[in-house]
Write a protein that holds these residues in place. Structure first.
Motif, PDB file in Angstrom:
ATOM      1  N   ALA A   1      -4.333   9.401  -0.471  1.00 42.69           N
ATOM      2  CA  ALA A   1      -3.277   8.508   0.000  1.00 42.69           C
ATOM      3  C   ALA A   1      -2.604   7.782  -1.160  1.00 42.69           C
ATOM      4  O   ALA A   1      -1.378   7.676  -1.220  1.00 42.69           O
ATOM      5  CB  ALA A   1      -3.844   7.495   0.999  1.00 42.69           C
ATOM      6  N   ALA A   2      -3.395   7.272  -2.087  1.00 38.04           N
ATOM      7  CA  ALA A   2      -2.825   6.508  -3.206  1.00 38.04           C
ATOM      8  C   ALA A   2      -2.070   7.413  -4.169  1.00 38.04           C
ATOM      9  O   ALA A   2      -0.960   7.085  -4.604  1.00 38.04           O
ATOM     10  CB  ALA A   2      -3.930   5.761  -3.937  1.00 38.04           C
TER      11      ALA A   2
ATOM     12  N   LEU B   1      -5.323   5.973  -7.598  1.00 38.52           N
ATOM     13  CA  LEU B   1      -6.733   5.622  -7.455  1.00 38.52           C
ATOM     14  C   LEU B   1      -7.542   6.712  -8.129  1.00 38.52           C
ATOM     15  O   LEU B   1      -7.408   7.891  -7.808  1.00 38.52           O
ATOM     16  CB  LEU B   1      -7.091   5.510  -5.975  1.00 38.52           C
ATOM     17  CG  LEU B   1      -8.495   5.040  -5.616  1.00 38.52           C
ATOM     18  CD1 LEU B   1      -8.729   3.623  -6.149  1.00 38.52           C
ATOM     19  CD2 LEU B   1      -8.692   5.080  -4.110  1.00 38.52           C
ATOM     20  N   GLY B   2      -8.386   6.296  -9.078  1.00 35.90           N
ATOM     21  CA  GLY B   2      -9.154   7.287  -9.819  1.00 35.90           C
ATOM     22  C   GLY B   2     -10.395   7.767  -9.087  1.00 35.90           C
ATOM     23  O   GLY B   2     -10.820   8.899  -9.269  1.00 35.90           O
ATOM     24  N   GLY B   3     -10.955   6.921  -8.267  1.00 34.46           N
ATOM     25  CA  GLY B   3     -12.206   7.306  -7.631  1.00 34.46           C
ATOM     26  C   GLY B   3     -13.319   7.364  -8.664  1.00 34.46           C
ATOM     27  O   GLY B   3     -13.204   6.848  -9.773  1.00 34.46           O
ATOM     28  N   HIS B   4     -14.419   7.997  -8.332  1.00 34.37           N
ATOM     29  CA  HIS B   4     -15.558   8.095  -9.235  1.00 34.37           C
ATOM     30  C   HIS B   4     -15.825   9.557  -9.557  1.00 34.37           C
ATOM     31  O   HIS B   4     -15.799  10.414  -8.671  1.00 34.37           O
ATOM     32  CB  HIS B   4     -16.803   7.477  -8.597  1.00 34.37           C
ATOM     33  CG  HIS B   4     -16.632   6.042  -8.213  1.00 34.37           C
ATOM     34  ND1 HIS B   4     -16.591   5.028  -9.156  1.00 34.37           N
ATOM     35  CD2 HIS B   4     -16.459   5.446  -7.009  1.00 34.37           C
ATOM     36  CE1 HIS B   4     -16.416   3.872  -8.537  1.00 34.37           C
ATOM     37  NE2 HIS B   4     -16.330   4.103  -7.244  1.00 34.37           N
ATOM     38  N   PRO B   5     -16.075   9.892 -10.822  1.00 35.49           N
ATOM     39  CA  PRO B   5     -16.334  11.290 -11.194  1.00 35.49           C
ATOM     40  C   PRO B   5     -17.728  11.730 -10.757  1.00 35.49           C
ATOM     41  O   PRO B   5     -18.672  11.743 -11.545  1.00 35.49           O
ATOM     42  CB  PRO B   5     -16.195  11.266 -12.721  1.00 35.49           C
ATOM     43  CG  PRO B   5     -16.533   9.861 -13.112  1.00 35.49           C
ATOM     44  CD  PRO B   5     -16.057   8.993 -11.984  1.00 35.49           C
TER      45      PRO B   5
ATOM     46  N   ASP C   1       0.874  -1.167   0.000  1.00 36.83           N
ATOM     47  CA  ASP C   1       0.000   0.000   0.000  1.00 36.83           C
ATOM     48  C   ASP C   1       0.915   1.221   0.000  1.00 36.83           C
ATOM     49  O   ASP C   1       1.576   1.506   1.005  1.00 36.83           O
ATOM     50  CB  ASP C   1      -0.883  -0.019   1.248  1.00 36.83           C
ATOM     51  CG  ASP C   1      -1.802   1.192   1.352  1.00 36.83           C
ATOM     52  OD1 ASP C   1      -1.644   2.140   0.555  1.00 36.83           O
ATOM     53  OD2 ASP C   1      -2.663   1.206   2.250  1.00 36.83           O
ATOM     54  N   VAL C   2       0.981   1.942  -1.115  1.00 40.50           N
ATOM     55  CA  VAL C   2       1.947   3.037  -1.217  1.00 40.50           C
ATOM     56  C   VAL C   2       1.646   4.179  -0.253  1.00 40.50           C
ATOM     57  O   VAL C   2       2.506   5.027  -0.006  1.00 40.50           O
ATOM     58  CB  VAL C   2       2.024   3.577  -2.665  1.00 40.50           C
ATOM     59  CG1 VAL C   2       2.575   2.524  -3.601  1.00 40.50           C
ATOM     60  CG2 VAL C   2       0.670   4.095  -3.137  1.00 40.50           C
ATOM     61  N   GLY C   3       0.435   4.206   0.300  1.00 43.18           N
ATOM     62  CA  GLY C   3       0.113   5.219   1.296  1.00 43.18           C
ATOM     63  C   GLY C   3       0.778   4.966   2.643  1.00 43.18           C
ATOM     64  O   GLY C   3       0.773   5.832   3.513  1.00 43.18           O
TER      65      GLY C   3
END
Length: 288
Positions: free
Chosen positions: A117-118, A97-101, A67-69
């Motif tokens: 974090a990502a 991490l793109g998440g949601h638009p 986990d790079v965070g």
């Protein structure tokens, strides 16, 4: 300690179990490099290594779930790379991490924290660990951070958090470039352009016809982009280099050439079929 006979460089790519990260790892192996991949889970890393070894049976590849965070995870990734291959020549902070638009007010605190974090903390952790490790190796090395939508200040509804992290990465990278200038370690930026991925698929479905035309003209498959970027990364000698997939001239050319608007890379998304897995799922991901 030298690398085992064969590989010319040891390359670490964070977030490399899918999407652009996987394509970069694959292209580095094709270029006779030793590669260390990483992802969030042991199963994803194991599947990634198995797939890479099936394509490159005599390759030098290993991987770590990280986990790079969490900086201790990133330290473990660097330690595995040096223990396995002797040193790290090239470190690429690709995990994101793109998440949601969706509108900002609809995001939960957890979703926001995960993206930050990502994307941002992970890039910072990668730079800190790689800089310290390369200095201890007492060898020249390179670190590249990956930009994305928003890094140039462009705004779009639903992309406030993701775009903010990518613009912060640009500032952070330029600051590091200035801070370590004159030393043996080079730091630079990768601008991959519009990568065919799950996040792009989601944006494409919600886009206007005009924006769909833009995506169709400029989007490219991860493996297409990686094949072009990897030789430039391996031969780079410039501190502060910006390795970009499409130059402004390239972009203008694509807009003027009808063939780029009708390439069909995203056509499956207009009418969902089994091909959607190739367009969105298999080639990229919002999480890597």
């Amino acid at each position: 300690m030298d690398l085992p006979s064969g590989p010319s460089h040891c390359v670490v790519v964070t977030g490399s179990t899918r999407g652009l990260g996987f394509a970069l790892a694959d292209a580095f192996l094709a270029a006779d490099c030793a590669v260390v991949v990483s992802g969030r889970t042991e199963s994803a890393v194991g599947e990634c290594i198995e797939k890479l070894r099936s394509t490159h049976p005599n390759s030098s590849v290993t991987g770590v779930a990280a986990d790079v965070g969490r900086i201790e995870d990133v330290e473990g990734l660097f330690a595995t790379a040096t223990a396995t291959f002797g040193r790290v020549d090239l470190w690429i902070n690709n995990a994101g991490l793109g998440g949601h638009p969706v509108p900002l007010v609809e995001l939960t605190a957890t979703e926001i924290a995960d993206v930050v974090a990502a994307n941002l903390t992970g890039t910072m952790n990668g730079c800190i660990v790689a800089l310290a490790g390369m200095r201890e190796q007492q060898t020249a090395g390179q670190i590249f951070n990956t930009e994305g939508f928003g890094s140039n200040g462009v705004k779009r509804n639903g992309m406030a958090i993701y775009g903010a992290t990518k613009q912060a990465i640009r500032y952070f990278t330029r600051s590091v470039v200035k801070e370590i200038a004159g030393g043996p370690i080079r730091v630079g930026t990768i601008i991959p352009g519009i990568v065919v991925s799950d996040m792009l698929a989601e944006q494409y479905r919600a886009a206007s016809p005009r924006r769909r035309d833009l995506y169709s003209a400029f989007a490219d498959l991860p493996e297409t982009i990686a094949a072009e970027l990897v030789p430039r990364l391996l031969t780079n000698q410039e501190h502060g280099a910006v390795i970009s997939w499409l130059s402004p001239t390239d972009m203008v050319g694509r807009m003027l050439r009808p063939k780029y608007k009708k390439r069909g890379l995203l056509a499956a998304l207009d009418a969902p079929t089994e091909d959607i897995e190739r367009v969105g799922g298999a080639s990229g991901s919002t999480k890597s």
